[in-house]
Write a protein that holds these residues in place. Structure first.
Motif, PDB file in Angstrom:
ATOM      1  N   ILE A  28      -7.144  15.109  -0.023  1.00  0.00           N
ATOM      2  CA  ILE A  28      -5.823  15.620  -0.436  1.00  0.00           C
ATOM      3  C   ILE A  28      -4.973  14.444  -0.937  1.00  0.00           C
ATOM      4  N   HIS A  29      -5.109  13.298  -0.283  1.00  0.00           N
ATOM      5  CA  HIS A  29      -4.501  12.059  -0.791  1.00  0.00           C
ATOM      6  C   HIS A  29      -5.169  10.881  -0.100  1.00  0.00           C
ATOM      7  N   SER A  32      -0.464   7.986  -0.214  1.00  0.00           N
ATOM      8  CA  SER A  32       0.774   8.602  -0.688  1.00  0.00           C
ATOM      9  C   SER A  32       0.532   9.437  -1.931  1.00  0.00           C
ATOM     10  N   GLN A  33       0.764  10.729  -1.791  1.00  0.00           N
ATOM     11  CA  GLN A  33       0.588  11.661  -2.900  1.00  0.00           C
ATOM     12  C   GLN A  33       1.530  11.320  -4.060  1.00  0.00           C
ATOM     13  N   ILE A  34       2.746  10.896  -3.730  1.00  0.00           N
ATOM     14  CA  ILE A  34       3.733  10.611  -4.792  1.00  0.00           C
ATOM     15  C   ILE A  34       3.320   9.365  -5.577  1.00  0.00           C
ATOM     16  N   GLU A  35       2.865   8.322  -4.879  1.00  0.00           N
ATOM     17  CA  GLU A  35       2.401   7.120  -5.591  1.00  0.00           C
ATOM     18  C   GLU A  35       1.205   7.445  -6.478  1.00  0.00           C
TER      19      GLU A  35
ATOM     20  N   GLY B  38       2.728  14.073   5.152  1.00  0.00           N
ATOM     21  CA  GLY B  38       2.704  13.343   3.876  1.00  0.00           C
ATOM     22  C   GLY B  38       4.110  13.047   3.371  1.00  0.00           C
ATOM     23  N   ASP B  39       4.193  12.652   2.096  1.00  0.00           N
ATOM     24  CA  ASP B  39       5.459  12.177   1.518  1.00  0.00           C
ATOM     25  C   ASP B  39       6.596  13.177   1.676  1.00  0.00           C
ATOM     26  N   VAL B  64       5.891  16.876   0.061  1.00  0.00           N
ATOM     27  CA  VAL B  64       5.423  17.438  -1.207  1.00  0.00           C
ATOM     28  C   VAL B  64       4.540  18.639  -0.913  1.00  0.00           C
ATOM     29  N   LYS B  65       3.800  18.530   0.177  1.00  0.00           N
ATOM     30  CA  LYS B  65       2.793  19.519   0.536  1.00  0.00           C
ATOM     31  C   LYS B  65       3.367  20.820   1.093  1.00  0.00           C
TER      32      LYS B  65
END
Lengths: 371, 131
Positions: A28-29, A32-35, B38-39, B64-65
């Motif tokens: 899923i990541h 960091s998903q945003i980075e 997460g973020d 975000v998730k």
């Protein structure tokens, strides 16, 4: 026990957070998903999309078969390597799946088409396609021996060439939405199919190769500075790029005409009898009751799928929503009454928040494209 | 393994609770919880002076998730909220036990804090949940 792709060990080595995705263990990541999202918009990232389903279709009847099966017309892609996005519809005009189909000629597979469909819909897609193929002269081969790596971002193609060298030279001059068959004896005798397509709104390649060679290619891409990107960022990238996600933005009960996908339905030539045509023509004649629009939340909060949308012309529903890292705001796709425009409210936890109705995409090619 | 400070108390829903010298309690989400979510992109803070019963939903953290509810760990009144999180929700990711605190409460019964989990029990809980 979930299925693993050929790159499972690479994900674990990169500290991926693994999740279940329709029976597959997928990243899923990696922190960091945003980075990861910004990495793809600004540089280059890679996705393991080996869970997706690759089908090779050959046989003398394959072109008329696909002209019947798909709402878009493969007659549009009779140049080798050319790609086409299409929906596969049921008789009611509902979407069974969306897919990409590539025309191939002169490769080691033989003349025909390669089709990539969603992993989540694999079983029903195969059942439907095989049922339609009963009376056609067509061979369908599922290519679960292949892995697929999507390399995406403004620097993705340069870095892919640096990583994979002369093996993918045949892809160098590809125009967008074309693919090159790079298979030859020097690639370990293996297949190598490189398409200038993707699901992020950025330039790049989708590379299909034998699963046994996937780890080496992944490692070479890593060394060239391509960072691994998880499915989380893949979702926010495609949402910003205004690309539909099957099962959320459209399904068997919604037609392409109410899903922002009218451009993918080839009504001409009038004599092409594709599945769902009669239902779509009927809907077209009276005008679809709903449309898919973009929303930008003006208040603080996060738009999510299934939140209620209130407009002057009636209620609608968010089909996909998230925080947009590129815009720094929450965005969504929503199905609303056809007459709705400009403004709406969204109900979030009992409160009504204000949102703007906009044209999408929201962001592509590293830039914001909506106000 | 996760960072779980000894001096804090914990809930099953992954809030941490710190008893302050002035009798108030500070509440946030644990490092383990922020890592799972997460973020962070939005924190919906409770209203100051609002009253909650232990276990009641009082705030929301959105990554975000997904969106995730925050529950009042004890019964009492909200005495302060971390306004800085409006512009920098990512502080919850960066410093969950420090500047990523979410709100403070004045407990109705200070004894209620002692009934929450200690660090050792919370560590066992997250170990059990990850299997």
């Amino acid at each position: 026990m979930n299925q693993h792709t050929a790159l499972h060990a690479q994900h674990l080595a990169a500290n991926a957070k693994m999740v279940d995705f329709v029976g597959w263990d997928m990243p899923i990541h990696y922190g960091s998903q945003i980075e990861e999202h910004h990495q793809v918009r600004n540089d280059a990232g890679m996705f393991d999309v080996s869970h997706m389903v690759v089908l090779d279709l050959t046989g003398t009847g394959v072109t008329p078969f696909l002209q019947h099966l798909l709402a878009n017309d493969v007659a549009r892609i009779q140049t080798p390597g050319r790609a086409l996005y299409s929906c596969m519809l049921n008789e009611r005009g509902g979407v069974i799946d969306d897919l990409i189909v590539y025309f191939r000629q002169g490769g080691i597979i033989g003349d025909g088409y390669r089709m990539v469909v969603n992993a989540a819909t694999r079983d029903k897609d195969l059942a439907w396609i095989n049922q339609q193929a009963k009376t056609a002269d067509v061979n369908i081969r599922e290519r679960d021996d292949l892995a697929m790596i999507a390399v995406q971002g403004p620097n993705a193609r340069d870095k892919a060439h640096a990583a994979l060298g002369t093996r993918i030279d045949a892809a160098r001059e590809l125009k967008p939405f074309f693919a090159a068959d790079c298979s030859n004896a020097s690639n370990n005798g293996g297949e190598l199919f490189v398409a200038r397509t993707g699901y992020t709104g950025e330039d790049g390649y989708e590379i299909m190769l034998p699963a046994t060679q996937a780890a080496d290619a992944w490692q070479a891409l890593l060394t060239a500075g391509v960072k691994p990107i998880g499915l989380g960022a893949r979702d926010t990238l495609r949402l910003e790029a205004g690309m539909n996600l099957y099962g959320q933005d459209m399904d068997e009960n919604t037609s392409p005409l109410e899903s922002g996908l009218s451009w993918t339905v080839a009504f001409k030539p009038a004599e092409r009898d594709f599945i769902g045509r009669a239902a779509l023509e009927k809907q077209q004649a009276i005008g679809p009751a709903h449309k898919l629009v973009g929303l930008i939340l003006e208040d603080r909060g996060v738009l999510r799928a299934h939140q209620k949308v209130v407009t002057e012309h009636g209620d609608g529903e968010i089909t996909s929503g998230s925080f947009s890292p590129t815009l720094g705001k929450s965005i969504a796709l929503a199905r609303v009454p056809a007459a709705a425009q400009q403004r709406c409210d969204v109900e979030i936890r009992g409160k009504r928040l204000s949102a703007r109705i906009v044209k999408y995409p929201f962001a592509r090619n590293g830039k914001v494209c909506t106000q | 393994m996760s960072n779980v400070p000894n001096e804090l108390k914990y809930t099953k829903s992954h809030e941490w609770v710190r008893a302050e010298e002035d009798g108030s309690v500070t509440i946030g989400v644990t490092d383990h919880a922020q890592d799972l979510l997460g973020d962070m992109v939005f924190i919906e803070l409770p209203e100051i002076e609002a009253n909650y019963t232990a276990g009641e939903e009082c705030a929301v953290v959105e990554s975000v998730k997904a969106a995730s509810d925050i529950y009042a760990p004890i019964t009492g009144e909200v005495s302060a909220v971390n306004e800085a999180l409006a512009d920098t929700p990512e502080t919850v990711n960066q410093d969950a036990f420090g500047s990523g605190w979410i709100f403070k409460m004045t407990p109705e019964d200070a004894g209620e804090i002692e009934e929450l989990m200690d660090a050792e029990t919370y560590l066992e809980l997250i170990a059990a949940e990850s299997h």
